[in-house]
Design a protein around this motif. Structure first.
Motif, short mmCIF file in Angstrom:
data_model
loop_
_atom_site.label_atom_id
_atom_site.label_comp_id
_atom_site.label_asym_id
_atom_site.label_seq_id
_atom_site.Cartn_x
_atom_site.Cartn_y
_atom_site.Cartn_z
N THR A 274 0.85 -1.19 0.00
CA THR A 274 0.00 0.00 0.00
C THR A 274 0.89 1.24 0.00
OG1 THR A 274 -0.03 0.16 2.41
CG2 THR A 274 -1.75 -1.21 1.37
N VAL A 275 0.30 2.39 -0.26
CA VAL A 275 1.06 3.63 -0.24
C VAL A 275 1.57 3.92 1.18
CG1 VAL A 275 -0.99 5.10 0.11
CG2 VAL A 275 1.06 6.08 -0.95
N GLU A 276 0.82 3.51 2.19
CA GLU A 276 1.27 3.70 3.58
C GLU A 276 2.54 2.90 3.86
OE1 GLU A 276 -3.11 4.62 3.52
OE2 GLU A 276 -1.86 3.00 2.72
N GLU A 277 2.61 1.69 3.29
CA GLU A 277 3.81 0.87 3.49
C GLU A 277 5.02 1.47 2.78
OE1 GLU A 277 2.23 -3.65 4.16
OE2 GLU A 277 1.77 -2.74 2.22
N PHE A 278 4.80 2.02 1.59
CA PHE A 278 5.90 2.70 0.89
C PHE A 278 6.40 3.88 1.72
CE2 PHE A 278 4.32 0.62 -3.07
CZ PHE A 278 5.54 0.09 -3.50
N ALA A 279 5.48 4.59 2.36
CA ALA A 279 5.85 5.73 3.19
C ALA A 279 6.69 5.28 4.39
CB ALA A 279 4.59 6.46 3.66
N ARG A 280 6.32 4.15 4.99
CA ARG A 280 7.08 3.64 6.13
C ARG A 280 8.51 3.26 5.72
NH1 ARG A 280 2.54 0.45 7.70
NH2 ARG A 280 3.74 -1.48 7.39
N ILE A 281 8.63 2.67 4.54
CA ILE A 281 9.97 2.33 4.04
C ILE A 281 10.81 3.59 3.86
CG2 ILE A 281 11.27 1.32 2.11
CD1 ILE A 281 8.75 -0.47 1.61
N ALA A 282 10.20 4.63 3.28
CA ALA A 282 10.92 5.89 3.07
C ALA A 282 11.39 6.48 4.39
CB ALA A 282 10.03 6.88 2.33
N GLU A 283 10.57 6.35 5.42
CA GLU A 283 10.92 6.88 6.74
C GLU A 283 12.18 6.23 7.31
OE1 GLU A 283 7.79 6.60 9.59
OE2 GLU A 283 6.34 7.60 8.31
N HIS A 284 12.36 4.96 6.98
CA HIS A 284 13.46 4.20 7.57
C HIS A 284 14.72 4.19 6.70
CE1 HIS A 284 10.10 2.63 10.04
NE2 HIS A 284 11.03 2.59 10.96
#
Length: 296
Positions: A274-284
């Protein structure tokens, strides 16, 4: 608002007469296919849910088929047209067909990809028959540039419509799906046949409705950072994310660190996220880089 009268809207003969008078020949280069069916533009306006207090921005108005129907329903319409001849002719068409609404129409003669501001009040809706060859970048640019746009309805190539509205796990889920979902909830809103256009395209068209997220995606990463992960993940979509994100993260090990920290399996593939999961990856991403051993 009353529905548009037949004399207001453009029919097939009107479109051809206008084009002939202007010396206009639709070009493939600009993806020009003009809508010649009044019922279709009425349906688009109805499906878009245009209200009488809306400020609608339209991209690629062409000869004005959809413009006139929008102007009947909305408070104000701003049309963005790149073609010199079409941009020059549209205000006169509006004045001739809808003289009592002409003061509620504005034309911006520009490439939509370069538009950063519009005259008058901020737009609340985007309704457009987007040229097939630039549909996705134009849509994303407008959504990003004008956060006041709450509702969008675009007519695009059917295949593009499917991609935009695809959920995670779908065969056609990809970069357009994720990026559109960053801004809005996206759904298919109907199909359009080829015979309502002149010239008739060799592909079917589809309507896509986008409703702006009331709450942006919660993330400390920027849109640019999230989109960089998305682009990397789908550039090699057959690879696992550990491998596909190696270049983005600096190494496969750094990619795995970011993925694990984000709660995403390193063996997963981009089309399942999901787009939320892509965002979490970017955060890390930064944390993953910090944990990478320094090469001596």
């Amino acid at each position: 608002m009353s529905s548009p009268s037949p004399d207001t809207l453009l029919g097939p003969a009107d479109i051809r007469e206008l084009a002939a008078a202007l010396g206009v020949r639709p070009t493939k280069q600009r993806g020009q296919n003009f809508v010649i069916d009044a019922n279709t533009v009425r349906r688009i306006v109805r499906t878009a849910g245009v209200r009488d207090d809306d400020v609608v921005v339209e991209v690629g108005p062409g000869l004005g088929s959809l413009t006139l129907a929008l102007l009947e329903a909305a408070d104000r319409v701003v049309a963005v047209e790149i073609d010199d001849v079409l941009a020059g002719a549209l205000p006169a068409t509006v004045a001739a067909r809808l003289p009592d609404r002409a003061d509620r129409f504005a034309l911006v003669h520009s490439d939509a990809m370069h538009v950063t501001g519009l005259p008058g009040p901020a737009p609340t809706a985007l309704v457009a028959n987007l040229p097939y060859n630039v549909a996705v970048p134009v849509l994303l640019h407008m959504l990003d540039t004008f956060p006041s746009i709450e509702r969008t309805l675009v007519m695009v190539q059917a295949e593009v419509a499917d991609r935009l509205a695809a959920p995670p796990g779908s065969k056609v889920y990809g970069v357009p799906s994720v990026k559109a979902n960053w801004y809005a909830e996206v759904k298919r809103a109907g199909s359009i046949g080829r015979n309502v256009f002149w010239p008739a395209p060799n592909v079917d068209s589809g309507l896509v409705a986008l409703t702006r997220r009331t709450e942006p995606i919660r993330t400390t990463a920027s849109r640019r950072e999230v989109f960089a992960v998305v682009d990397a993940a789908f550039a090699q979509r057959r690879k696992t994310l550990r491998a596909a994100l190696a270049g983005w993260a600096g190494s496969a090990a750094a990619a795995e660190t970011a993925l694990v920290a984000a709660g995403v399996s390193p063996q997963a593939r981009g089309e399942s996220l999901t787009v939320e999961e892509f965002a979490r990856i970017a955060e890390h991403a930064q944390n993953a880089a910090d944990k990478e051993p320094v090469q001596q």
